[in-house]
Design an enzyme around this catalytic site. Sequence first.
Site, mmCIF file in Angstrom:
data_model
loop_
_atom_site.group_PDB
_atom_site.id
_atom_site.type_symbol
_atom_site.label_atom_id
_atom_site.label_comp_id
_atom_site.label_asym_id
_atom_site.label_seq_id
_atom_site.Cartn_x
_atom_site.Cartn_y
_atom_site.Cartn_z
ATOM 1 N N TYR A 154 0.832 -1.197 0.000
ATOM 2 C CA TYR A 154 0.000 0.000 0.000
ATOM 3 C C TYR A 154 0.868 1.248 0.000
ATOM 4 C CZ TYR A 154 1.325 0.465 4.868
ATOM 5 O OH TYR A 154 2.060 0.611 6.012
ATOM 6 N N ASP A 165 3.251 7.202 4.147
ATOM 7 C CA ASP A 165 3.620 5.822 4.437
ATOM 8 C C ASP A 165 3.596 5.006 3.161
ATOM 9 O OD1 ASP A 165 4.357 3.628 5.890
ATOM 10 O OD2 ASP A 165 2.451 3.366 6.918
ATOM 11 N N TYR A 210 -8.910 7.537 11.616
ATOM 12 C CA TYR A 210 -8.518 7.707 13.015
ATOM 13 C C TYR A 210 -9.432 8.626 13.807
ATOM 14 C CZ TYR A 210 -4.366 5.333 11.440
ATOM 15 O OH TYR A 210 -3.520 4.396 10.906
ATOM 16 N N PHE A 221 -0.302 16.970 33.697
ATOM 17 C CA PHE A 221 0.158 16.383 34.949
ATOM 18 C C PHE A 221 1.175 17.298 35.615
ATOM 19 C CE2 PHE A 221 -0.786 12.840 32.067
ATOM 20 C CZ PHE A 221 -1.623 12.053 32.852
#
Length: 283
Positions: A154, A165, A210, A221
Site C-alpha cells: 500500500y 507511508d 482515526y 500532569f
Amino acid sequence: MKIAVTYDNGQVFQHFGRTENFKVYEVENQKVVSSEIIGSNGTGHGALAGLLAEAGIDVLICGGIGGGAQSALEEAGIELVAGASGNTDEVIETYLRGELISTGSNCHHHDHEEGHSCGAHGCGGHGEGHSCGGCGSHSTLEGKNVGRTCRVHYRGTFNDGAQFDSSYDRGEPLEFVCGAGMMIRGFDAAVADMEVGQIVDVHLMPEEAYGMPDPNAVMTFEIAQLPGSEDLTVGQQVYLSNDMGQPFPVKVAAKTDTTITLDANHEMAGKELNFRIELVEVK
C-alpha cells in the site's frame, strides 16, 4: 550490545510473561548489524530474565510487565524499556535515536482507560500499515476476505499528494487478518472483497480512519507525578500505560517548570487519507 524485544508477527508483544518469542538485535555503534528470533520455550515470568541473561541480552524492550519480572531483570543486570508497542524494527530505531522512554510506573489516569492504544503509526512509527491494536474487531464488516490472513502492499497519501507511508518503500507487504480489528476500518473494508493482484484506490474520511481529535485525550500532569518527565521536550513521543496495563503513545504538547501536557490523540486524527492498496496474497 544485544537488545531483545518481545515479538509476535513483527509487532511488540504486549505481555512479557506470555511472550513466545523475542527478536534479538545485535547493535554496534548505534546501528543494527544483525537480528534473529529466539523462542522463550514456554518459560514463565520468573525464568525469562534468566533466559535473556544466558543469551547475553543487555536491554529488554516490551509492552506490559509486572513488578516481579522488573525486579528479576534488574537483578540480572538487564536494562528495561517498558510500554513500547508497534513494529519491532521501528521501535529499535526509535530506541537507538534516544526517543523511546520507558513508562516505568504505570500512569493511572481513569479517564483514558480505553481507546488510546490504537494506531498504525501512532503506536510506534510509520511502518505498521494503519493497524488499530486494541480497537476490537469490525463485527459488521462483510466480504470474502474477512477472517482470512491478507498480505498487501500500500501507499498512503494526504489530499495534497504528500506521502506519509508506503510498504513499497520498505520492500515487504503488510500482513494482517481482515476484519479482526487490526486495521483502521476503511482500510479493512477496502480489502474485504478484493481479488489477489487487484489494486484499488480509496479515499477515507476521518470517521473511517482515526476519527476526530478528542479534547479529553489531552492530559496535564504535575511533573513530579511522572518521574523522568522533567527530561522530555515538546514534540517528543513517549508511551504511558493505563489502569488496564495497556501502553499507549502520547506526544508532549506543552511544558512548564512544574507541569507537562500530553496529547494521546492519534497524529492522524481529523485527517482525510488516501490509499492505493494492492492485494498480494490471501491465506
